[in-house]
Design a protein around this motif. Sequence first.
Motif, PDB file in Angstrom:
ATOM      1  N   VAL A  75     -39.275-109.773 -38.324  1.00 48.64           N
ATOM      2  CA  VAL A  75     -39.646-108.380 -38.571  1.00 48.64           C
ATOM      3  C   VAL A  75     -38.397-107.514 -38.497  1.00 48.64           C
ATOM      4  O   VAL A  75     -37.696-107.497 -37.484  1.00 48.64           O
ATOM      5  CB  VAL A  75     -40.697-107.861 -37.570  1.00 48.64           C
ATOM      6  CG1 VAL A  75     -41.054-106.415 -37.907  1.00 48.64           C
ATOM      7  CG2 VAL A  75     -41.952-108.727 -37.612  1.00 48.64           C
ATOM      8  N   MET A  97     -41.422-109.220 -42.553  1.00 47.90           N
ATOM      9  CA  MET A  97     -42.072-107.913 -42.576  1.00 47.90           C
ATOM     10  C   MET A  97     -41.052-106.818 -42.285  1.00 47.90           C
ATOM     11  O   MET A  97     -39.995-107.065 -41.701  1.00 47.90           O
ATOM     12  CB  MET A  97     -43.178-107.820 -41.517  1.00 47.90           C
ATOM     13  CG  MET A  97     -44.355-108.737 -41.720  1.00 47.90           C
ATOM     14  SD  MET A  97     -45.648-108.360 -40.491  1.00 47.90           S
ATOM     15  CE  MET A  97     -46.790-109.704 -40.788  1.00 47.90           C
ATOM     16  N   THR A  99     -41.177-102.372 -41.026  1.00 48.15           N
ATOM     17  CA  THR A  99     -42.051-101.452 -40.284  1.00 48.15           C
ATOM     18  C   THR A  99     -42.036-100.095 -40.983  1.00 48.15           C
ATOM     19  O   THR A  99     -41.451 -99.132 -40.484  1.00 48.15           O
ATOM     20  CB  THR A  99     -41.599-101.297 -38.812  1.00 48.15           C
ATOM     21  OG1 THR A  99     -40.264-100.788 -38.772  1.00 48.15           O
ATOM     22  CG2 THR A  99     -41.647-102.636 -38.092  1.00 48.15           C
ATOM     23  N   GLN A 291     -46.697-106.058 -34.692  1.00 45.92           N
ATOM     24  CA  GLN A 291     -46.908-106.829 -35.911  1.00 45.92           C
ATOM     25  C   GLN A 291     -46.741-108.328 -35.663  1.00 45.92           C
ATOM     26  O   GLN A 291     -47.467-109.153 -36.226  1.00 45.92           O
ATOM     27  CB  GLN A 291     -45.963-106.353 -37.012  1.00 45.92           C
ATOM     28  CG  GLN A 291     -46.353-104.987 -37.572  1.00 45.92           C
ATOM     29  CD  GLN A 291     -45.315-104.358 -38.480  1.00 45.92           C
ATOM     30  OE1 GLN A 291     -45.135-103.146 -38.477  1.00 45.92           O
ATOM     31  NE2 GLN A 291     -44.624-105.166 -39.273  1.00 45.92           N
ATOM     32  N   GLU A 294     -49.915-109.560 -33.846  1.00 40.89           N
ATOM     33  CA  GLU A 294     -51.040-109.634 -34.783  1.00 40.89           C
ATOM     34  C   GLU A 294     -50.893-110.813 -35.744  1.00 40.89           C
ATOM     35  O   GLU A 294     -51.877-111.470 -36.108  1.00 40.89           O
ATOM     36  CB  GLU A 294     -51.160-108.324 -35.572  1.00 40.89           C
ATOM     37  CG  GLU A 294     -51.799-107.198 -34.792  1.00 40.89           C
ATOM     38  CD  GLU A 294     -53.260-107.506 -34.486  1.00 40.89           C
ATOM     39  OE1 GLU A 294     -54.067-107.602 -35.422  1.00 40.89           O
ATOM     40  OE2 GLU A 294     -53.586-107.695 -33.295  1.00 40.89           O
ATOM     41  N   TYR A 303     -47.743-106.089 -43.565  1.00 38.66           N
ATOM     42  CA  TYR A 303     -46.469-105.528 -44.013  1.00 38.66           C
ATOM     43  C   TYR A 303     -45.509-106.614 -44.504  1.00 38.66           C
ATOM     44  O   TYR A 303     -44.295-106.423 -44.496  1.00 38.66           O
ATOM     45  CB  TYR A 303     -45.829-104.719 -42.875  1.00 38.66           C
ATOM     46  CG  TYR A 303     -46.661-103.522 -42.488  1.00 38.66           C
ATOM     47  CD1 TYR A 303     -46.818-102.453 -43.365  1.00 38.66           C
ATOM     48  CD2 TYR A 303     -47.318-103.458 -41.255  1.00 38.66           C
ATOM     49  CE1 TYR A 303     -47.588-101.350 -43.030  1.00 38.66           C
ATOM     50  CE2 TYR A 303     -48.098-102.358 -40.913  1.00 38.66           C
ATOM     51  CZ  TYR A 303     -48.224-101.316 -41.807  1.00 38.66           C
ATOM     52  OH  TYR A 303     -48.988-100.223 -41.477  1.00 38.66           O
TER      53      TYR A 303
END
Length: 307
Positions: A75, A97, A99, A291, A294, A303
């Motif tokens: 991320v 991903m 943000t 994230q 999850e 995302y």
Amino acid sequence: MTKVLIATDKPFAAVAVQGIREIMEAAGFELALLEKYTEKAQLLDAVKDVDAIIIRSDIIDAEVLEAAKNLKIVVRAGAGYDNVDLDAATAHNVCVMNTPGQNANAVAELVFGMLVYSIRNHFNGTSGTELLTKKLGILAYGNVGRNVARIAKGFGMKVYAYDAFCPAAIIENDGVKALGSTEELFEKCQVVSLHIPATPETKNSINFDLMSKMPKGATIVNTARKEVVDEAGLVKMFEERPDFVYLTDIKPSNDAELAEKYGARYFGTPKKMGAQTAEANINAGIAAAKQIVEFIANGVRKYQVNK
């Protein structure tokens, strides 16, 4: 146990790290830190046994992905993600991903910080101009662009936008005039704020032919990516348009030349400054942590930016 690494050459604020740690511990995950590292070898060693990585501007390339045998997700705490090799990540079955939106207000406020600094002649004691009634064009109406529009209306500017992927109705619903092309935006607006990503289609797309369409008193603000502006065209614009101003938080390769020759009409921050606020730093880090949880726990890929 799932192991998560924060790998940040430029570290998060301590409060952000603490927030990330609390989220990871609540999920039963282990958190490891690699901050202010000076060699790629340190990163390669740190990723060997991790399941997830949180980064900022750090480079995640094929070599890093090859070293991270257990890696499932990266991320990028921020909007841009061109520091991650997406094709290599996909080849290694790693989800990438970003943000989006977490630093949008910080970047938008920086746009106007630089604009006010510029139009008031760097606060050198001489008379400047005002933003009131000036026409502002926003190129790409994403999270940052929408915050720029919101602030611009507070200054009393006339706000226009063009985004090939955002319906005109959404733009117009925000009280912003939607235009039909990039060319129209540059032709109409005295100030253009860039918020496009660096892609094969956009790199060097802001060229002399496009910039030269701008009306008298032209100013371009680039808080997106330096690669989207054609630097040879930028020099030509400075040479041929004595009314032209360029403001950025991503210094061009010819920064020293521009500063020396056109210092009154050029300003570049010492480093990338868009997300450099305490609030953005914390928001992006916390969002990245949530994230990851999850994704690991529930498979949520909301995302994801790679295929």
